[in-house]
Structure formats: structure tokens, C-alpha cells
Write an enzyme that holds these catalytic residues in place. Structure first.
Site, PDB file in Angstrom:
ATOM      1  N   HIS A 171      25.375 122.375-113.107  1.00 28.82           N
ATOM      2  CA  HIS A 171      25.097 123.802-113.313  1.00 28.82           C
ATOM      3  C   HIS A 171      25.370 124.585-112.014  1.00 28.82           C
ATOM      4  O   HIS A 171      25.947 125.667-112.041  1.00 28.82           O
ATOM      5  CB  HIS A 171      23.627 124.020-113.689  1.00 28.82           C
ATOM      6  CG  HIS A 171      23.198 123.322-114.950  1.00 28.82           C
ATOM      7  ND1 HIS A 171      22.340 122.252-114.950  1.00 28.82           N
ATOM      8  CD2 HIS A 171      23.499 123.558-116.243  1.00 28.82           C
ATOM      9  CE1 HIS A 171      22.119 121.854-116.193  1.00 28.82           C
ATOM     10  NE2 HIS A 171      22.818 122.625-116.999  1.00 28.82           N
TER      11      HIS A 171
ATOM     12  N   GLY B  80      31.206 124.718-118.126  1.00 26.17           N
ATOM     13  CA  GLY B  80      31.675 123.424-117.640  1.00 26.17           C
ATOM     14  C   GLY B  80      32.627 122.769-118.623  1.00 26.17           C
ATOM     15  O   GLY B  80      32.416 122.812-119.838  1.00 26.17           O
TER      16      GLY B  80
END
Ligand code: AMP
Length: 274
Positions: free
Chosen positions: A25, A136
Site C-alpha cells: 500500500h 497495485g
């Protein structure tokens, strides 16, 4: 707050998460800082994208630690709404359906998952307004769904995909890894090995997608602790299955390790011989 930042001429970067933050993250936050003046992180465990109630209940939550990590990472604003704030009337009647892509791969194993993701992201993008949003590649199908969502609904969001952050041995960082035992952690490397086996074949000139998928499935199932779900070679833009490998392909695997569902993927390129 984001409107005020934009009024001051700042560009806004958005990182949407379900919390239990880790370096994966934080790599998105770093990417946002490189491009944008004002970086915001959302933390919301979205109930509508979970199929099994037990999975939702067990999902790791530690808001205090997450906010500390955000502060240390220089995040300008964190938004961590409650379920009641996000869905004051209960589960929404209006649902954003991403179409056929929502029922393949992860969508086949998790019916309704991508509709839940697309709906909550539409709400978060609407709240955020014009921004660049960072996702991501770890959740590659989600990235494809988000690109399609923004394109189809003309949302004022630029989507950036960011590389998967891995442990030194290759295991992709995931909030779910914490549930693995020591043996499960070792077995989980089968996903990375399967992708490596697939990539080696593709780069070695194998053009039959079926052969690559079979090799990945064998590597995935090599550990008795892994229950393979899928191992596929797909078009990197549409995620449509491919039969003959040409140019770029995305290799994707999923499986359960000690009942923890794990996914991973890599890019692979067919070498064009001169
Ligand atoms: P999640 O909290 O699992 O919903 O993930 C929030 C965002 O972090 C998504 O865009 C994920 O793809 C991304 N993410 C999760 N794990 C990783 C990782 N290992 N590397 C890069 N991005 C990741």
C-alpha cells in the site's frame, strides 16, 4: 478538503485501501507523492465486495496502526468512513456492474465481488473528484476493471497501475499473508514458483498457452498445502484468454493455502527472434 486543495492549484493523488496497510500500500502512496501535491488514502473494508460473511468478519483491521503509517508516509488526508457513513440506507440498490470481466478468474470464484468493488470505487471517486488514483498490479483483474469503469463512466480519474511489492523470496505482500502458518508461508511460494515456471516457458518461445497453463498448474499444486484455483495466460489489456502466445501476456494464478485465498500475477513477453 480535496476541492480546496484543487482550488489552490494542487493535484490530488488517491490511494484506496481496505486497511491493514503494508509496504505494498505504501508503495502506492510513494508513487502518488512523486506525481501529486496532495495525497489522500481511503481505508474502508467494503462489505459489498465480500461473498462470505466469515471472510468479512475475519478481515484484519487496525485503524490506529494504519493512521500512524499514513502519517509517517506523509499522507495529507486519510478518509476512514464507517459502513453506515458509506451506506446510510444499507446495501445500495444501485450497483455498478462491470460486465463480462466480472465473472471470469476472481469473479468466477467470488460472484458479486467486482460489482462491489466497482460500486464502492464509483462512490469514492465521486467523493474525491478529479484526481489520479493508484492501484497495485498485485490485484491485476481489479486494475483492469477500474480502467474500464473510469473509461465507461467518464469519471475524472487518471488510473495508474503500480508494480507488485514482494518479500525478498518473491511472495507478494498481502494483508492475508498474516493468517498463514510457517508451513503455509513456505507453501505460498508455490504461486511465485508457478509464475516463474510460466514466464520461463513464454520467454523460451513456448507459443501454446495451454502448455504454459499446465506447467503453472503443476507448479502451483506441487505443495500439498495448496489447493489450486486457476493458472491462466491472458491478454494483458482485456484479460481475455489467449490460445497462441504473441508479444505480451499476463500470467495469473490463484489458490488456497490453508484456506487463505491468495492471488498473484506477472507480465511475460514472447521473445521475437530476429
Ligand atoms: P487492499 O487494501 O487489499 O484493497 O489493496 C489496496 C491497494 O493496494 C490495491 O490497489 C492493491 O492492488 C494494492 N496492493 C495490495 N498489495 C500490494 C502489493 N503487494 N504490491 C502493490 N500493491 C498492492
Amino acid at each position: 478538503m480535496l476541492g480546496a486543495a484543487r482550488d489552490d492549484g494542487s493535484s490530488v493523488g488517491l490511494v484506496t485501501t481496505m486497511g491493514a496497510l503494508h509496504q505494498g500500500h505504501l508503495s502506492l502512496v510513494e508513487a502518488a507523492h512523486r506525481d501529486c501535491d496532495f495525497v489522500t488514502v481511503t481505508i474502508f473494508v467494503n462489505p459489498t465486495q465480500f461473498g462470505e460473511a466469515a471472510d468479512l468478519a475475519a478481515y484484519p483491521r487496525d485503524l490506529g496502526a494504519d493512521l500512524l503509517l499514513c502519517e509517517q508516509a506523509g499522507v495529507d488526508a486519510a478518509f476512514a468512513p464507517s459502513t453506515e457513513e458509506m451506506y446510510p440506507s444499507g446495501p445500495p440498490a444501485t450497483v455498478v456492474s462491470p460486465g463480462p470481466i466480472a465473472s471470469t478468474l476472481e469473479g468466477a470464484s467470488r460472484p458479486g465481488h467486482f460489482a462491489g468493488v466497482a460500486t464502492v470505487l464509483t462512490k469514492l471517486f465521486t467523493l474525491a473528484g478529479e484526481c489520479t488514483a493508484y492501484f497495485g498490479e498485485k490485484d491485476y483483474q481489479q486494475l483492469v476493471v477500474v480502467r474500464q469503469l473510469v473509461h465507461d463512466l467518464d469519471l475524472p480519474v487518471a488510473v495508474r497501475g503500480c508494480p507488485t511489492v514482494r518479500e525478498p523470496d518473491g511472495l507478494a505482500l498481502s494483508s492475508r499473508n498474516r493468517w498463514l502458518s510457517h508451513d503455509g508461508r513456505v507453501a505460498a511460494l508455490s504461486l511465485w514458483r508457478a509464475l516463474g515456471a510460466g514466464r520461463l516457458l513464454v520467454e523460451g518461445g513456448e507459443s501454446d498457452a495451454g502448455a504454459v497453463e499446465a506447467a503453472m498448474l503443476t507448479a502451483l499444486g506441487a505443495s500439498p498445502l495448496v489447493v489450486p484455483d486457476y493458472a491462466v495466460a491472458a491478454d494483458p489489456i482485456s484479460l481475455e484468454p489467449v490460445e497462441t502466445l504473441e508479444n505480451e501476456v499476463r500470467l495469473l494464478v490463484a489458490g488456497r493455502v490453508e484456506s487463505v485465498r491468495l492471488i498473484d500475477n506477472v507480465a511475460a513477453s514472447v521473445k521475437i527472434s530476429a
